[in-house]
Write an enzyme that holds these catalytic residues in place. Structure first.
Site, PDB file in Angstrom:
ATOM      1  N   GLU A  77       0.499  -1.351   0.237  1.00 25.22           N
ATOM      2  CA  GLU A  77       0.488  -0.281  -0.244  1.00 25.22           C
ATOM      3  C   GLU A  77       1.103   1.117  -0.201  1.00 25.22           C
ATOM      4  O   GLU A  77       0.907   2.190  -0.607  1.00 25.22           O
ATOM      5  CB  GLU A  77      -1.380   0.187   0.956  1.00 25.22           C
ATOM      6  N   HIS A  98       1.586   2.244  -3.543  1.00 25.95           N
ATOM      7  CA  HIS A  98       0.606   2.422  -4.083  1.00 25.95           C
ATOM      8  C   HIS A  98       0.955   4.191  -3.445  1.00 25.95           C
ATOM      9  O   HIS A  98       0.681   5.084  -4.466  1.00 25.95           O
ATOM     10  CB  HIS A  98      -0.793   2.375  -3.754  1.00 25.95           C
ATOM     11  N   ASP A 115      -6.212  -4.624  -8.217  1.00 21.31           N
ATOM     12  CA  ASP A 115      -4.802  -3.138  -9.149  1.00 21.31           C
ATOM     13  C   ASP A 115      -4.916  -3.800 -10.481  1.00 21.31           C
ATOM     14  O   ASP A 115      -4.590  -2.657 -11.722  1.00 21.31           O
ATOM     15  CB  ASP A 115      -3.847  -3.560  -8.751  1.00 21.31           C
TER      16      ASP A 115
END
Length: 394
Positions: free
Chosen positions: A68, A71, A166
């Site tokens: 995460e 991202h 994703d």
């Protein structure tokens, strides 16, 4: 998915745990300590197996966090605000306040998460090899072998072309580049996610019914989550399209009925509430500055016997906690800031700070209901900001 336990910040990004993450920790510890490890690596005490399970669970959560964070950091490099990261039952969510401005940025933000998981898998695999070759500790090596395999599996699973995975973002970026229409691409990716979610639910139910194993319940749970998340994403995209181009001033309720912070609750009820029957009353001080927000729900929470002695300032939502906007601000930008606000309302201020309007749930419902009647840009809101969490299911 909100954080229940704060872990602080990493690189300026707030990180937290939802209490549901304890469920996956318990499942991992029990499954490894009482299942896999004793069978594959016999000869140790139960305490050792439980410790090995705990270490595995913690390292797994850290690898999810790395996914995460990849991202989040990439999104920030592309100018997108990151509200925070939350680890929960089915993985992790990086909440991005905005969307990429180009297919290339969309692709980079999407693919970096699986790449991070793959790198974690390679790292854990290397540690497993070193431990096995140099230390001769099969159980310790087994921990890292397990983590390597899980992270590679996580990377592969997340690349399935179905939003909100994703891979769905990758699909959206590819279709966006091909069609030059982000809205159409986002809706297509979301529908692919819903189909994939239903497929997982069916597969999970079949596994349970045919007696293959109770792991089918886990597949069904992931499928249910994907269906709901993909449906919400499609609706959010369609809402962004419908509201594209609207400003706060186009939607707000002007000339709100105000009250003074030192007025009593009983005074407001007698003076205004029973006559106007409005749901929201902004407070303004002697200088005309916004000082808080009182709603009917807050008034109801005051015991009728205490209303004569209770000042509005004592029950109001503080001004700092109420989203504030200018009339010329894009409506979608304000709606993002209103998500999770205490009373679900915002105030609209003039350049000099004076109160000129309110945005309430009724205003939002009204504009949504009439959105389809408004002529919109035929090119669609390709640059419109939307807030869509990025989940990483196990």
């Amino acid at each position: 998915m909100r954080s229940s336990i704060s872990l602080g910040t990493i690189g300026g990004v707030r990180v937290g745990l939802n209490v549901s993450v304890l469920v996956i920790v318990a499942i991992l510890v029990v499954g490894l300590a009482f299942g896999r490890f004793p069978v594959v690596f016999p000869g140790h005490s139960m305490v050792v197996y439980v410790l090995a399970g705990l270490v595995s669970a913690v390292l797994f959560l850290l690898s999810l966090l790395a996914h995460e964070l990849a991202h989040a950091m990439t999104a920030r490099r592309h100018g997108i605000e990151v509200a925070g990261i939350t680890l929960w039952l089915l993985g992790g969510v990086a909440e991005l306040r905005g969307e990429p401005r180009s297919p290339g940025a969309d692709l980079r933000i999407a693919v970096v998460g699986p790449v991070a998981s793959l790198l974690c898998g390679v790292l854990f695999g290397a540690v497993a090899w070193l431990v096995g070759a140099l230390a001769g500790a099969p159980l310790v090596a087994g921990i890292f072998v397990y983590l390597a395999a899980v992270n590679v599996l996580l990377a592969v699973f997340n690349l399935i072309p179905a939003a909100p995975l994703d891979g769905g973002r990758v699909l959206r970026a590819a279709l966006w580049a091909r069609w030059h229409d982000r809205t159409r691409a986002a809706i297509t990716a979301a529908r692919a996610g819903r189909i994939f979610g239903y497929a997982l639910i069916v597969l999970g139910v079949l596994e349970v019914v045919t007696g293959v194993g109770l792991q089918g319940l886990w597949l069904a749970l992931i499928g249910w989550f994907l269906v709901n998340a993909a449906s919400a994403e499609e609706q959010h995209t369609q809402l962004g399209t419908a509201l594209y181009g609207l400003r706060v001033g186009d939607v707000m309720s002007g000339q709100p009925v105000t009250a003074r912070p030192d007025e009593t609750v009983a005074g407001l009820v007698d003076r205004v509430v029973m006559r106007r029957r409005l749901s929201t009353y902004p407070l303004v001080d002697d200088g005309g500055r916004f000082a808080g927000l009182v709603t009917l729900n807050r008034i109801r929470e005051v015991d009728p016997r205490d209303r004569e002695a209770t000042r509005l300032r004592d029950v109001a939502c503080p001004a700092a906690e109420v989203p504030q906007a200018r009339a010329d601000e894009p409506l979608m930008d304000l709606l993002e800031r209103m998500r999770g606000s205490a009373d679900g309302r915002a105030v609209v201020l003039a350049p000099d700070g004076g109160l000129i309007g309110l945005l309430t749930p009724s205003d939002i419902s009204r504009v949504v209901a009439t959105a389809g009647l408004r002529a919109t840009d035929p090119m669609g809101p390709r640059g419109a900001d939307l807030t869509i969490p990025r989940p990483t299911p196990h």
